[in-house]
Design a protein around this motif. Sequence first.
Motif, short mmCIF file in Angstrom:
data_model
loop_
_atom_site.label_atom_id
_atom_site.label_comp_id
_atom_site.label_asym_id
_atom_site.label_seq_id
_atom_site.Cartn_x
_atom_site.Cartn_y
_atom_site.Cartn_z
N LYS A 297 2.31 11.78 1.52
CA LYS A 297 2.76 12.85 2.40
C LYS A 297 3.12 12.34 3.78
CE LYS A 297 1.59 17.56 3.76
NZ LYS A 297 0.61 18.67 3.64
N ALA A 298 2.37 11.39 4.32
CA ALA A 298 2.61 10.91 5.67
C ALA A 298 2.85 9.41 5.72
CB ALA A 298 1.44 11.25 6.59
N ALA A 299 2.95 8.76 4.57
CA ALA A 299 3.14 7.32 4.54
C ALA A 299 3.62 6.92 3.15
CB ALA A 299 1.85 6.58 4.90
N CYS A 300 4.01 5.66 3.03
CA CYS A 300 4.30 5.08 1.72
C CYS A 300 3.57 3.74 1.63
CB CYS A 300 5.80 4.91 1.51
SG CYS A 300 6.55 3.63 2.54
N VAL A 301 3.10 3.41 0.43
CA VAL A 301 2.31 2.20 0.23
C VAL A 301 3.00 1.33 -0.81
CG1 VAL A 301 0.14 3.29 0.87
CG2 VAL A 301 0.87 3.34 -1.50
N GLY A 302 2.77 0.02 -0.68
CA GLY A 302 3.33 -0.92 -1.62
C GLY A 302 2.46 -1.10 -2.85
N GLN A 303 2.96 -1.89 -3.78
CA GLN A 303 2.26 -2.07 -5.04
C GLN A 303 0.98 -2.86 -4.87
OE1 GLN A 303 3.30 -0.52 -7.71
NE2 GLN A 303 1.54 -1.25 -8.91
N GLU A 304 0.86 -3.67 -3.84
CA GLU A 304 -0.37 -4.46 -3.65
C GLU A 304 -1.57 -3.56 -3.39
OE1 GLU A 304 0.25 -7.21 -0.54
OE2 GLU A 304 1.75 -8.42 -1.61
N ILE A 305 -1.40 -2.56 -2.56
CA ILE A 305 -2.51 -1.63 -2.28
C ILE A 305 -2.86 -0.84 -3.54
CG2 ILE A 305 -3.17 0.42 -0.97
CD1 ILE A 305 -1.62 -0.64 1.38
N VAL A 306 -1.85 -0.41 -4.29
CA VAL A 306 -2.10 0.33 -5.52
C VAL A 306 -2.89 -0.53 -6.50
CG1 VAL A 306 -1.03 1.51 -7.48
CG2 VAL A 306 -0.06 1.77 -5.19
N ASP A 307 -2.51 -1.80 -6.64
CA ASP A 307 -3.22 -2.70 -7.55
C ASP A 307 -4.67 -2.91 -7.11
OD1 ASP A 307 -0.90 -2.92 -8.97
OD2 ASP A 307 -0.28 -4.81 -8.03
N GLN A 308 -4.89 -3.00 -5.80
CA GLN A 308 -6.25 -3.19 -5.28
C GLN A 308 -7.13 -1.98 -5.60
OE1 GLN A 308 -6.34 -3.81 -1.07
NE2 GLN A 308 -8.54 -4.22 -0.99
N VAL A 309 -6.57 -0.78 -5.44
CA VAL A 309 -7.33 0.43 -5.77
C VAL A 309 -7.62 0.49 -7.26
CG1 VAL A 309 -7.24 2.94 -5.78
CG2 VAL A 309 -6.44 1.69 -3.78
N GLU A 310 -6.65 0.15 -8.08
CA GLU A 310 -6.86 0.18 -9.53
C GLU A 310 -7.97 -0.79 -9.93
OE1 GLU A 310 -3.26 -0.63 -11.54
OE2 GLU A 310 -2.40 1.37 -11.22
N ALA A 311 -7.99 -1.96 -9.34
CA ALA A 311 -9.03 -2.95 -9.68
C ALA A 311 -10.41 -2.44 -9.28
CB ALA A 311 -8.73 -4.27 -8.98
N SER A 312 -10.52 -1.80 -8.11
CA SER A 312 -11.83 -1.30 -7.66
C SER A 312 -12.31 -0.16 -8.57
CB SER A 312 -11.73 -0.81 -6.22
OG SER A 312 -11.34 -1.86 -5.36
#
Length: 794
Positions: A297-312
């Motif tokens: 909604k207020a930002a866009c994130v790259g695939q690296e952050i998404v992968d980090q969240v998935e791993a956690s």
Amino acid sequence: MAAAWEEIRRLAADFQRAQFAEAAQRLSERNCIEIVAKLIAEKQLDVVHTLDGKEYITPAQISREIQDELHVCGGRVNIVDLQQIINVDLVHIESRANDIVKSDRTIQLVLGQFINEIYLDQLAEEINDKLQETGQVTISELCKAYDLPGDFLIQALSPRLGRIIHGQIDQDNKGVIFTEAFVARHQARIRGLFSAITRPTPVTNLITRYGFQEQLLYSVLEELVNTGRLKGTVIGGRQDKAVFVPDIYARTQSNWVDSFFKQNGYLEFDALSRLGIPDPVNYIKKRYKSTKLLFLKAACVGQEIVDQVEASVDEAISSGTWVDIATLLPTSLSIEDSGILLQQVMRSFNKHLSTIIFSDTIVVSEKFINSCTDLFRELMHHKAEKEMKNNPVNVVTEEDLKESSILENSSANKKDKKDERRKKATEGSGSVRGGGGGNAREFRIKKTKKKGRKDAESDEESQASSTSRNKHLEIPFMSQEEIQDVLRSHIQDCPEELITELAEHLIRSLTKSYQEVVRSVFVSSTSSLSGANRRRTIKDLQEEVSNLYNNIRLFEKGIKHFTDETQTNLAKHMLKTVCTDITNLIFNFLAADVMMAAEDCTAITSEVRKKILGKLPEETRGPLTKLHTSLNGKSLEDFLLCLDSSADACDIMVKKGDKKKERQILFQHRQALIEQLKVTEDPALVLHLTSILLFQFSTQCMLHAPGRCVPQIITFLTTKIPEDQHALLVKYQGLVVKQLISQNYKIGQGDDDTVDDNLGEKECADAIRKELQEITTSLKDLVLRPRKSSVTEE
């Protein structure tokens, strides 16, 4: 030339002769008017009356005079003014005006005014003079100045541009006429101003500050940008939010965006807006077309952050713990954006069924939730056992009662065959058996669990209807705050938000599980109750009920010695005390079958009895309801009748005592009163016990009376005991009354009494107390010493 003048002189002579010649026939003015009117009516003459009625004028003459007046007025005249000038009605002028406009294309009728080409040329010259002075004029200004519509002016001035008016109309804005010099001057200003800009600047701010003509500025600016004269771009088109971004700033801006995204892996829309990018989302999409981004909604994130969240999240699910992704994400991301990111990760992860999300950012595995639930297992069992022991009322549902009933039926079917045959023989012959002597009466205890098939079916139907009417409330296990305290004591390093929401999530399931634990505890406690224990409990109940029943009968005999009013007061006292005790015994025994029994049956109130009645089967509920209601009446006979019917309905064997049993009860009651009298020193209680004992000595009847009935007992003893004993009794009664009045007066006055009054009251109270102490022993001796014969016996 001479011939012309000769013709003129001849005509003048003819005119003179005509003037001086006498008329052969003269017409009056009226005749002339009538003749003209006749000709007009027959349409042989086409003339129009003037406004004053003195002249006639032809339409052709009206047209000529209109054109002459238009020429005199400079090419513009109002038809309303022509009415006064020509002296003809406005209708005739308007009719001739339309004909003139149709016949002469150089004349136009605009807003009720005649305008010819001469006036328009003069107007164009005036406008040109003004245009050369100012550089631009607007059609709106000309409309106000010349009182002409804008469309007419544009239509009239367009052919004269370049011929009379040295200027041009803006093609984007038809309402402005400007000169080439004005355009060149503005173009130079615009070129110089925008060449000096080094950062994004809103175009509207420049228009307001430097006074540019808006449409002209946008046209010139687009031309300069398209030709490459200005290095930059206009973002937003021709709108209020249009921004000019110079290329030097765009390059710096792009370098900053690329560097920030490469280092942090995300971009904030607000940060891009602060850089001067009016539409961050489209800017990012155009610049990173080939990069995989997740737009929030207020930002866009790259695939690296998404992968980090998935791993956690994967690690938390695998290890059976929890993870807060807010600690993994940049602090600038809002909770809402974090929640959107987590939802996207969970959809792609495809493991959301084994997890629960709390506080939008905390992922908790099912294993962790189950381990939290296990923390309360032992607490549930302890609380259920304590609840069943201390507060059994409303603990168990109707299903529990049915389950307990099935278990007891199975145990009841294993009873000894001899007891069953003996029971049947007793019912068939109608004989009575009892252990209290020949006059004993036996009642059978009816249990719904021992009924036949037909009765059991009817009971199940009544229980089902009762369940549908009154839904049982759940038994609370723990409050949410208590659950939070338990979780805090067992879970370390857990945020407060997770503790709160986890407790809110668990409270429903824990309460439901607690109901099952309570049900299992109830069933186990019911099934563990052996038949021998139940028979022993029934035997004890029958013994207590029989003793209280016989006491009530003996007390009833003593009550009958008094007048009607005193009998009513004594009966009410009996109903509130002894009768209530026997009723509570029966209710508490039956309440044990529905798990509502209390530890102390004296603690059962009217409300508790009503709840117990609601749980009982229909055949026992009716008689017991009458028994409960009779406690509020005035008659012991009615209560005893209800008690008999209730005993029959509940199969309670009430053993009525014989003469020997009654004498034994009288002796035990008298001895108990005497022992109490020996140890008490309270004057009021001494008087109460002595009066009752004297009553029993004189009548051989027991009496259960409240303190307020002592005066009636003393009055009754007037003829039953010697005069000296009665006088002592009356004297003692007077002293007790005085002492009570003195005590009440002292409590009522408080600290308001004077010192003298207090001393007087104290001396009086001391005298009364001293006198009471002196004669208390004498009063006790009336019943403690060997009893003398009463007046009646003598």
